[in-house]
Design a protein around this motif. Structure first.
Motif, mmCIF file in Angstrom:
data_model
loop_
_atom_site.group_PDB
_atom_site.id
_atom_site.type_symbol
_atom_site.label_atom_id
_atom_site.label_comp_id
_atom_site.label_asym_id
_atom_site.label_seq_id
_atom_site.Cartn_x
_atom_site.Cartn_y
_atom_site.Cartn_z
ATOM 1 N N ALA A 254 19.819 28.355 2.163
ATOM 2 C CA ALA A 254 20.906 27.426 2.490
ATOM 3 C C ALA A 254 20.353 26.016 2.632
ATOM 4 C CB ALA A 254 21.573 27.860 3.784
ATOM 5 N N GLY A 255 20.853 25.128 1.788
ATOM 6 C CA GLY A 255 20.413 23.737 1.840
ATOM 7 C C GLY A 255 19.037 23.515 1.248
ATOM 8 N N GLY A 256 18.403 24.546 0.670
ATOM 9 C CA GLY A 256 17.047 24.409 0.143
ATOM 10 C C GLY A 256 17.023 24.177 -1.344
ATOM 11 N N ALA A 257 15.816 24.124 -1.902
ATOM 12 C CA ALA A 257 15.624 23.853 -3.324
ATOM 13 C C ALA A 257 15.576 25.152 -4.113
ATOM 14 C CB ALA A 257 14.332 23.077 -3.529
ATOM 15 N N ALA A 258 16.235 25.145 -5.254
ATOM 16 C CA ALA A 258 16.203 26.299 -6.152
ATOM 17 C C ALA A 258 15.063 26.126 -7.161
ATOM 18 C CB ALA A 258 17.532 26.433 -6.874
ATOM 19 N N TYR A 259 14.529 27.237 -7.624
ATOM 20 C CA TYR A 259 13.416 27.230 -8.571
ATOM 21 C C TYR A 259 13.701 28.176 -9.732
ATOM 22 C CZ TYR A 259 10.395 24.955 -5.081
ATOM 23 O OH TYR A 259 9.844 24.085 -4.179
ATOM 24 N N ALA A 260 13.155 27.820 -10.893
ATOM 25 C CA ALA A 260 13.145 28.772 -11.999
ATOM 26 C C ALA A 260 12.248 29.949 -11.636
ATOM 27 C CB ALA A 260 12.639 28.091 -13.266
ATOM 28 N N GLU A 261 12.489 31.084 -12.253
ATOM 29 C CA GLU A 261 11.688 32.272 -11.941
ATOM 30 C C GLU A 261 10.482 32.422 -12.859
ATOM 31 O OE1 GLU A 261 14.635 35.409 -12.054
ATOM 32 O OE2 GLU A 261 14.809 35.366 -9.871
ATOM 33 N N ASP A 262 10.469 31.714 -13.990
ATOM 34 C CA ASP A 262 9.333 31.817 -14.906
ATOM 35 C C ASP A 262 8.331 30.708 -14.588
ATOM 36 O OD1 ASP A 262 10.543 29.533 -15.924
ATOM 37 O OD2 ASP A 262 11.395 30.564 -17.668
ATOM 38 N N GLY A 263 7.481 30.367 -15.545
ATOM 39 C CA GLY A 263 6.445 29.375 -15.298
ATOM 40 C C GLY A 263 6.972 28.006 -14.928
ATOM 41 N N ARG A 264 8.226 27.743 -15.239
ATOM 42 C CA ARG A 264 8.795 26.427 -14.945
ATOM 43 C C ARG A 264 8.819 26.116 -13.454
ATOM 44 N NH1 ARG A 264 14.180 26.971 -18.481
ATOM 45 N NH2 ARG A 264 13.952 29.085 -17.638
ATOM 46 N N ARG A 265 8.670 27.120 -12.605
ATOM 47 C CA ARG A 265 8.640 26.832 -11.166
ATOM 48 C C ARG A 265 7.457 25.954 -10.784
ATOM 49 N NH1 ARG A 265 6.615 31.993 -11.999
ATOM 50 N NH2 ARG A 265 4.833 32.687 -10.728
ATOM 51 N N PHE A 266 6.466 25.841 -11.678
ATOM 52 C CA PHE A 266 5.303 24.981 -11.426
ATOM 53 C C PHE A 266 5.387 23.656 -12.169
ATOM 54 C CE2 PHE A 266 3.637 28.876 -9.718
ATOM 55 C CZ PHE A 266 2.837 28.443 -8.673
ATOM 56 N N PHE A 267 6.553 23.349 -12.722
ATOM 57 C CA PHE A 267 6.730 22.036 -13.343
ATOM 58 C C PHE A 267 6.811 20.937 -12.292
ATOM 59 C CE2 PHE A 267 8.210 23.802 -17.502
ATOM 60 C CZ PHE A 267 7.447 22.984 -18.311
ATOM 61 N N GLY A 268 6.491 19.726 -12.722
ATOM 62 C CA GLY A 268 6.667 18.551 -11.885
ATOM 63 C C GLY A 268 7.931 17.825 -12.286
ATOM 64 N N ALA A 269 7.743 16.556 -12.683
ATOM 65 C CA ALA A 269 8.902 15.750 -13.048
ATOM 66 C C ALA A 269 8.667 15.133 -14.428
ATOM 67 C CB ALA A 269 9.149 14.688 -11.985
ATOM 68 N N THR A 270 9.392 14.053 -14.731
ATOM 69 C CA THR A 270 9.359 13.453 -16.062
ATOM 70 C C THR A 270 7.916 13.150 -16.494
ATOM 71 O OG1 THR A 270 11.484 12.448 -15.515
ATOM 72 C CG2 THR A 270 10.343 11.621 -17.464
ATOM 73 N N PHE A 271 7.603 13.458 -17.735
ATOM 74 C CA PHE A 271 6.241 13.298 -18.250
ATOM 75 C C PHE A 271 6.294 12.711 -19.655
ATOM 76 C CE2 PHE A 271 7.865 17.391 -19.498
ATOM 77 C CZ PHE A 271 7.435 17.555 -20.807
ATOM 78 N N ASP A 272 5.159 12.240 -20.130
ATOM 79 C CA ASP A 272 5.027 11.752 -21.504
ATOM 80 C C ASP A 272 4.839 12.961 -22.417
ATOM 81 O OD1 ASP A 272 4.368 10.627 -23.922
ATOM 82 O OD2 ASP A 272 2.859 9.259 -23.118
ATOM 83 N N PRO A 273 5.756 13.215 -23.354
ATOM 84 C CA PRO A 273 5.666 14.436 -24.151
ATOM 85 C C PRO A 273 4.713 14.362 -25.336
ATOM 86 C CG PRO A 273 7.628 13.229 -24.774
ATOM 87 C CD PRO A 273 6.986 12.461 -23.638
ATOM 88 N N VAL A 274 4.043 13.225 -25.552
ATOM 89 C CA VAL A 274 3.274 13.069 -26.780
ATOM 90 C C VAL A 274 2.148 14.094 -26.892
ATOM 91 C CG1 VAL A 274 1.667 11.335 -25.855
ATOM 92 C CG2 VAL A 274 2.215 11.375 -28.306
ATOM 93 N N GLY A 275 1.568 14.490 -25.757
ATOM 94 C CA GLY A 275 0.507 15.495 -25.812
ATOM 95 C C GLY A 275 0.999 16.823 -26.345
#
Length: 391
Positions: A254-275
């Protein structure tokens, strides 16, 4: 040693034709396909503006995930997350550990700075309790490490697949993981292993985190590191970004952050996609050349053998053969050779003399390293030996 792949790295070679770059373990040359890939990233941004993220997240990233999973024997490409550097993953993993007490960490004394510096700083403030196992002597390291793991209860066990300051390699990853306690996180730093040493993680994919990146043997440059996150471990990292909510199926408190269940739960935020574009191009090139990690390692090993044979037949005072830390003919080794020159001053002086002769290497403390990769061939080793003799 008849096969040469140098033609695929023509832009880097043409930029400095007199340079002998034997620092493949540090900054690997990029193949020519990455130039076109980098331009494609720019053109997609111009053509699609904000719509580029549909391409990045819907086409480019999944292709890279599939390629990495294939080379590592991972059963599910969706277990892979990306970040600009491995330190982001270190912080996110640490943020999964208990907060009510200092987490207990088992590691070695040979880990790379992105991990060692961070946990050392936490130790200073009593925020982590760290046990370090000496990597040397190499012969019984795995046994000593497993024994240390059994003597305590650890929240995090962190160890390298290939150690950056020696080339010493853990080859029986499945045996190592099976011998470790079932509790806590197990993290393998694979930066010197990915696309350098054959690595089948299929048997341990449900148990271990594995992190690596593009700067070295993946030939993709900076800004594209990845983490395999096994299911059920670290469901809600405290260090998080808004990308970790993409595809969030796990219900938040309740009132907390939701997460993906796969590897995306370890994502950060906006990044440079060129790599990601560059890495996709590299993985496609390897497929087109029918090169897997075993073939890449065999190519590097052939160059190592050629170099060492020449060095021993005309011993160099600059790199005495007896100073070789690990002989790949006798013991598994990474795709680089390490010479322990006795002191940092001696290693620094040797590095400087090599640089003066147009030979790129690097050193860590008293140890000077020479790396071998796809952008070199037998002619480069012959020229390296000639310049060493001239010195």
């Amino acid at each position: 040693m008849s096969t040469s792949y140098k033609q695929h790295f023509s832009r880097f070679h043409a930029a400095a034709p007199e340079r002998l770059h034997f620092a493949a373990h540090s900054h690997h040359y990029w193949p020519d396909v990455t130039f076109e890939a980098q331009m494609q990233c720019w053109e997609d941004a111009a053509r699609l503006t904000g719509g580029k993220w549909d391409v990045v997240l819907g086409e480019v990233m999944p292709a890279v995930q599939r390629g990495i999973a294939r080379h590592l024997g991972l059963p599910d490409p969706a277990s892979l997350a990306f970040a600009p550097n491995t330190h982001e993953f270190v912080k996110r993993l640490l943020s999964c550990l208990p907060a009510a007490r200092p987490p207990r960490i088992l590691t070695s004394d040979g880990e790379f700075h992105s991990f060692t510096r961070q946990i050392a700083r936490l130790e200073e403030d009593g925020l982590a309790a760290v046990t370090r196992v000496a990597v040397e002597p190499f012969a019984d390291f795995q046994e000593r490490f497993v024994a240390a793991a059994g003597e305590g209860v650890y929240d995090l066990i962190f160890v390298s697949q290939v150690f950056f300051n020696s080339g010493f390699t853990l080859t029986d990853l499945a045996g190592l993981v099976a011998a470790l306690p079932a509790e806590g996180f197990v993290v393998l730093d694979g930066y010197h292993g990915f696309l350098a040493r054959p690595s089948d993680l299929g048997a341990v994919a449900e148990r271990v985190f594995y992190m690596a990146g593009g700067y070295k043997y993946a030939m993709s440059g900076e800004g594209v590191c990845f983490l395999h996150a096994p299911p059920g471990y670290g469901a809600r990292p405290r260090d998080t970004g808004w990308y970790a909510a993409f595809g969030a199926l796990a219900q938040a408190p309740a009132g907390g952050a939701a997460y993906a269940e796969d590897g995306r739960r370890f994502f950060g935020a906006t990044f440079d996609p060129v790599g990601l574009y560059r890495m996709r191009a590299v993985l496609r090139l390897l497929d087109a050349l029918k090169l897997d990690t075993a073939a890449i390692h065999a190519h590097a090993r052939g160059l190592q053998d050629l170099f060492l044979a020449g060095l021993r037949s005309a011993a160099s005072g600059l790199l005495p053969p007896e100073r070789l830390l690990i002989d790949p003919a006798r013991q598994p080794c990474g795709n680089f050779l390490t010479f322990d020159l006795g002191s940092e001053a001696a290693a620094g002086a040797a590095h400087a003399r090599l640089k003066g002769a147009g030979i790129a290497t690097d050193f860590r403390g008293a140890r000077l390293r020479l790396g071998f990769g796809l952008y070199q061939d037998a002619a480069d080793v012959t020229e390296l030996l000639r310049r060493l003799a001239a010195l």
